[in-house]
Design a protein around this motif. Structure first.
Motif, PDB file in Angstrom:
ATOM      1  N   UNK A 107       0.822  -1.214   0.000  1.00 48.32           N
ATOM      2  CA  UNK A 107       0.000   0.000   0.000  1.00 48.32           C
ATOM      3  C   UNK A 107       0.855   1.263   0.000  1.00 48.32           C
ATOM      4  N   UNK A 108       2.068   1.159  -0.560  1.00 49.30           N
ATOM      5  CA  UNK A 108       3.010   2.270  -0.476  1.00 49.30           C
ATOM      6  C   UNK A 108       2.452   3.540  -1.088  1.00 49.30           C
ATOM      7  N   UNK A 109       1.620   3.400  -2.130  1.00 52.78           N
ATOM      8  CA  UNK A 109       1.079   4.584  -2.800  1.00 52.78           C
ATOM      9  C   UNK A 109       0.040   5.317  -1.958  1.00 52.78           C
TER      10      UNK A 109
ATOM     11  N   UNK B  31      -6.509  11.625   0.984  1.00 45.16           N
ATOM     12  CA  UNK B  31      -6.161  12.201  -0.320  1.00 45.16           C
ATOM     13  C   UNK B  31      -6.121  11.153  -1.425  1.00 45.16           C
ATOM     14  N   UNK B  32      -5.820   9.905  -1.073  1.00 41.98           N
ATOM     15  CA  UNK B  32      -5.714   8.855  -2.094  1.00 41.98           C
ATOM     16  C   UNK B  32      -6.949   7.967  -2.141  1.00 41.98           C
TER      17      UNK B  32
ATOM     18  N   UNK C 142      -8.343   7.173  -5.714  1.00 40.64           N
ATOM     19  CA  UNK C 142      -7.459   6.620  -6.740  1.00 40.64           C
ATOM     20  C   UNK C 142      -7.975   5.269  -7.205  1.00 40.64           C
ATOM     21  N   UNK C 143      -7.871   5.037  -8.502  1.00 39.38           N
ATOM     22  CA  UNK C 143      -8.320   3.762  -9.050  1.00 39.38           C
ATOM     23  C   UNK C 143      -7.247   2.707  -8.858  1.00 39.38           C
ATOM     24  N   UNK C 144      -7.613   1.449  -9.037  1.00 41.23           N
ATOM     25  CA  UNK C 144      -6.648   0.362  -8.894  1.00 41.23           C
ATOM     26  C   UNK C 144      -5.528   0.494  -9.913  1.00 41.23           C
ATOM     27  N   UNK C 145      -5.877   0.989 -11.120  1.00 42.33           N
ATOM     28  CA  UNK C 145      -4.846   1.187 -12.136  1.00 42.33           C
ATOM     29  C   UNK C 145      -3.825   2.208 -11.674  1.00 42.33           C
ATOM     30  N   UNK C 146      -4.297   3.282 -11.045  1.00 42.71           N
ATOM     31  CA  UNK C 146      -3.381   4.294 -10.531  1.00 42.71           C
ATOM     32  C   UNK C 146      -2.518   3.730  -9.418  1.00 42.71           C
ATOM     33  N   UNK C 147      -3.085   2.864  -8.562  1.00 42.56           N
ATOM     34  CA  UNK C 147      -2.300   2.230  -7.505  1.00 42.56           C
ATOM     35  C   UNK C 147      -1.197   1.368  -8.096  1.00 42.56           C
TER      36      UNK C 147
END
Length: 348
Positions: free
Chosen positions: A272-274, A328-329, A332-337
């Motif tokens: 989950x670093x992102x 803030x995240x 975010x979509x799974x693709x962005x993750x």
């Protein structure tokens, strides 16, 4: 004769070393050895077992809870102030180690270490980290005891690191496999192109001579780099805990308990670093607070802050950093993750 031996042993264990009885130091190291044996011998007898996020979080909760229980024991043995200093040190070291986790993720990913083998690298890295942290803390204790003004240098250093973390950006990408350090390593020792199971060293023919010789695997290289990273991060974290307390026992035990939980925490944070984009900012403010505390309270002798104030400020800043990052995240979509995780794999 037996009574004399028993009396001599009792006196020896009661003898003080670095301000605490020898039996306290031996008991703590026995606890650490038992935890590592439990981890290696019972939890991970299956060498091909991959640690998932759920298991990682459960292990993290276990180690952190055990660390808090140890803090309760310190309260019972030494009093409330040392216990508060210990818990503050534990939280600070744990929070600073989160940044270390991201660097370890880069190292293991870049070297192609499979997830099933990452646990082995991290456990042996912990063993080495215990020794390295002990040496660094021993040196720091000697410096502080001989010259109290060293704490002022620590304060300046922490303020510098905190400001640098606030203004620096993670720009520039580098492939560890093609880095200068890796090229230099391959020039002096033989390193296999890919992992060989969970082995650190293997015997393979030399392509030049045909003789069977020893080769290092990427796991061995990762182990070396992980410990180098730990030493680098210890340069930040050790002064931070000395700013809370100069008691070697409190400094050492809080450091080691934070390191013990680092391996468990790794597998959850690496996945989950992102989601923790603003954690670095929170860590920077924690270092700035600690540095300012030394300047105001110890160097200028203006205000004396009790241990619980440092603990509360650290917890608040860390919680705000985590909550704000997750907020803030959240969209975010799974693709962005997946894209963010791929980018992290190339950062140094």
């Amino acid at each position: 004769m037996m009574d004399m031996l028993t009396q001599g042993l009792s006196q020896g264990l009661g003898h003080e070393w670095l301000g605490k009885p020898v039996w306290m130091w031996l008991g703590f190291h026995a606890l650490v050895a038992a935890l590592l044996a439990f981890d290696l011998g019972l939890l991970h007898r299956d060498k091909d077992h991959e640690i998932g996020v759920k298991e990682s979080l459960l292990l993290t909760a276990f180690y952190f809870s055990l660390g808090l229980v140890f803090g309760g024991w310190i309260w019972w043995m030494l009093g409330p102030d040392p216990a508060q200093e210990y818990v503050t040190g534990l939280v600070i070291e744990k929070s600073l180690s989160m940044d270390n986790v991201f660097v370890i993720a880069v190292i293991l990913t870049s070297l192609g270490v499979p997830r099933a083998a990452q646990h082995r690298v991290l456990v042996w890295g912990i063993l080495a980290a215990v020794l390295l942290r002990g040496l660094m803390i021993g040196l720091g204790s000697a410096l502080v005891s001989q010259a109290h003004w060293v704490l002022s240098l620590f304060a300046v250093f922490l303020l510098y690191v905190g400001i640098k973390m606030l203004v620096s950006k993670d720009e520039g990408e580098q492939d560890i496999q093609n880095s200068a350090s890796m090229r230099l390593l391959k020039k002096w020792v033989r390193v296999t192109d890919k992992p060989e199971g969970q082995h650190f060293i293997v015997r393979k023919p030399d392509p030049k001579t045909g003789k069977t010789v020893r080769w290092l695997t990427p796991l061995a290289v990762a182990l070396v780099l992980v410990n180098i990273a730990d030493v680098i991060f210890a340069v930040d974290s050790v002064p931070a805990i000395f700013a809370i307390t100069t008691d070697p026992f409190i400094v050492y035990t809080s450091n080691i308990f934070a390191i013990l939980g680092l391996r468990a925490l790794y597998f959850a944070l690496a996945a989950m670093v992102d989601r923790f984009a603003y954690l670095k900012t929170a860590l920077a403010f924690i270092l700035l607070f600690i540095g300012a505390k030394i300047v105001v309270a110890d160097t200028l002798e203006l205000v004396h802050l009790p241990p619980w104030v440092s603990l509360v400020v650290t917890l608040v800043l860390l919680t705000l950093g985590i909550v704000y990052s997750l907020w803030r995240t959240r969209g975010a979509t799974e693709t962005e993750h997946e894209k963010a995780r791929a980018e992290v794999a190339h950062r140094v």
